[in-house]
Structure formats: structure tokens, C-alpha cells
Design a protein around this motif. Structure first.
Motif, short mmCIF file in Angstrom:
data_model
loop_
_atom_site.label_atom_id
_atom_site.label_comp_id
_atom_site.label_asym_id
_atom_site.label_seq_id
_atom_site.Cartn_x
_atom_site.Cartn_y
_atom_site.Cartn_z
N MET A 96 0.83 -1.19 0.00
CA MET A 96 0.00 0.00 0.00
C MET A 96 0.88 1.25 0.00
SD MET A 96 -3.05 -0.86 2.71
CE MET A 96 -4.26 0.27 2.12
N ARG A 97 0.41 2.22 -0.70
CA ARG A 97 1.12 3.49 -0.71
C ARG A 97 0.73 4.29 0.52
NH1 ARG A 97 0.19 5.00 -7.01
NH2 ARG A 97 1.64 3.45 -7.83
N ALA A 98 1.53 5.32 0.79
CA ALA A 98 1.32 6.14 1.97
C ALA A 98 -0.05 6.81 1.94
CB ALA A 98 2.42 7.18 2.09
N TRP A 99 -0.45 7.32 0.78
CA TRP A 99 -1.74 8.02 0.72
C TRP A 99 -2.91 7.06 0.92
CZ3 TRP A 99 -5.29 6.75 -3.03
CH2 TRP A 99 -4.81 6.01 -4.12
N GLU A 100 -2.75 5.79 0.56
CA GLU A 100 -3.79 4.80 0.79
C GLU A 100 -3.94 4.50 2.28
OE1 GLU A 100 -2.40 1.62 -1.65
OE2 GLU A 100 -3.64 2.24 -3.36
N ILE A 101 -2.82 4.45 2.97
CA ILE A 101 -2.84 4.22 4.42
C ILE A 101 -3.51 5.39 5.13
CG2 ILE A 101 -1.39 3.94 6.46
CD1 ILE A 101 0.60 2.45 4.66
N ILE A 102 -3.12 6.60 4.74
CA ILE A 102 -3.72 7.79 5.35
C ILE A 102 -5.22 7.85 5.06
CG2 ILE A 102 -3.74 10.32 5.30
CD1 ILE A 102 -0.69 10.16 4.80
N SER A 103 -5.60 7.48 3.87
CA SER A 103 -7.01 7.46 3.49
C SER A 103 -7.80 6.47 4.34
CB SER A 103 -7.14 7.12 2.01
OG SER A 103 -8.49 7.02 1.64
N GLU A 104 -7.22 5.30 4.57
CA GLU A 104 -7.89 4.28 5.40
C GLU A 104 -8.01 4.74 6.84
OE1 GLU A 104 -9.46 1.35 4.81
OE2 GLU A 104 -9.31 1.96 2.72
N ILE A 105 -6.97 5.39 7.36
CA ILE A 105 -7.01 5.91 8.73
C ILE A 105 -8.09 6.98 8.86
CG2 ILE A 105 -5.73 7.24 10.45
CD1 ILE A 105 -3.21 5.73 9.51
N ALA A 106 -8.16 7.90 7.91
CA ALA A 106 -9.17 8.95 7.94
C ALA A 106 -10.58 8.35 7.84
CB ALA A 106 -8.94 9.94 6.80
N ARG A 107 -10.73 7.35 6.98
CA ARG A 107 -12.04 6.68 6.83
C ARG A 107 -12.45 6.01 8.14
NH1 ARG A 107 -13.32 1.28 4.63
NH2 ARG A 107 -15.52 1.32 4.11
N THR A 108 -11.51 5.34 8.79
CA THR A 108 -11.80 4.67 10.05
C THR A 108 -12.21 5.67 11.13
OG1 THR A 108 -10.22 2.93 9.50
CG2 THR A 108 -10.83 3.14 11.81
N ILE A 109 -11.50 6.79 11.21
CA ILE A 109 -11.83 7.81 12.19
C ILE A 109 -13.22 8.39 11.94
CG2 ILE A 109 -11.21 10.12 13.01
CD1 ILE A 109 -8.26 9.27 12.67
N LEU A 110 -13.55 8.65 10.68
CA LEU A 110 -14.87 9.18 10.36
C LEU A 110 -15.99 8.19 10.71
CD1 LEU A 110 -14.19 10.97 6.97
CD2 LEU A 110 -14.79 12.03 9.16
N ILE A 111 -15.77 6.92 10.41
CA ILE A 111 -16.78 5.91 10.74
C ILE A 111 -16.96 5.79 12.25
CG2 ILE A 111 -17.23 3.41 10.69
CD1 ILE A 111 -15.99 3.41 7.87
N MET A 112 -15.86 5.80 12.99
CA MET A 112 -15.95 5.72 14.45
C MET A 112 -16.65 6.93 15.03
SD MET A 112 -12.21 4.07 15.25
CE MET A 112 -12.30 4.36 16.99
N SER A 113 -16.39 8.11 14.49
CA SER A 113 -17.04 9.33 14.97
C SER A 113 -18.54 9.30 14.69
CB SER A 113 -16.43 10.56 14.30
OG SER A 113 -15.08 10.69 14.67
N ALA A 114 -18.91 8.86 13.51
CA ALA A 114 -20.33 8.77 13.16
C ALA A 114 -21.05 7.75 14.04
CB ALA A 114 -20.49 8.41 11.69
N THR A 115 -20.43 6.61 14.27
CA THR A 115 -21.02 5.58 15.11
C THR A 115 -21.18 6.08 16.55
OG1 THR A 115 -19.99 3.89 13.74
CG2 THR A 115 -20.77 3.21 15.90
N GLY A 116 -20.18 6.74 17.07
CA GLY A 116 -20.26 7.30 18.42
C GLY A 116 -21.35 8.35 18.54
N GLY A 117 -21.50 9.17 17.53
CA GLY A 117 -22.56 10.18 17.54
C GLY A 117 -23.94 9.55 17.52
N ILE A 118 -24.11 8.50 16.74
CA ILE A 118 -25.40 7.82 16.69
C ILE A 118 -25.72 7.16 18.02
CG2 ILE A 118 -26.61 5.86 15.64
CD1 ILE A 118 -25.12 6.60 13.00
N ILE A 119 -24.74 6.52 18.63
CA ILE A 119 -24.96 5.89 19.93
C ILE A 119 -25.31 6.93 20.99
CG2 ILE A 119 -23.80 4.64 21.81
CD1 ILE A 119 -22.29 3.07 19.63
#
Length: 60
Positions: free
Chosen positions: A1-24
Motif C-alpha cells: 500500500m502506498r502512503a496516501w492509501e494508508i492515510i485514506s484508510e485511517i481517515a475513513r476509520t476515524i470518520l466511521i468511528m465518529s459517526a457511530t459514536g454520535g449515533i450511539i
């Protein structure tokens, strides 16, 4: 994986966790008034750790 793909996955994970926490948090905030007579006060006060609410046990 390239660096930008890793950063993209990290950002995606953080956004999903934030949305899930907000819904809960919204669900807990919406359910709390319905549970006032059904659930003991100390248990409801434990919810205060997650959702800021007025807890009668802490008022003196």
C-alpha cells in the motif's frame, strides 16, 4: 500500500468511528427520558459518563 492509501484508510476509520459514536450518543440521549421510571437511579447515573444528563443522585 502506498502512503496516501494508508492515510485514506485511517481517515475513513476515524470518520466511521465518529459517526457511530454520535449515533450511539443520540440514541442514549433519546432513550433516557423513557427509562426514568423503569431503571434504578444509580444505573441512569452511569449513563452520565457517556451522555451529559441531570443525575438526581449527584445533586445535594
Amino acid at each position: 500500500m502506498r502512503a496516501w492509501e494508508i492515510i485514506s484508510e485511517i481517515a475513513r476509520t476515524i470518520l466511521i468511528m465518529s459517526a457511530t459514536g454520535g449515533i450511539i450518543a443520540l440514541l442514549l440521549f433519546a432513550i433516557k427520558p423513557l427509562c426514568i421510571g423503569l431503571i434504578p437511579s444509580p444505573t441512569l447515573c452511569a449513563v452520565k459518563l457517556i451522555v451529559p444528563v441531570n443525575c438526581p443522585a449527584t445533586k445535594r
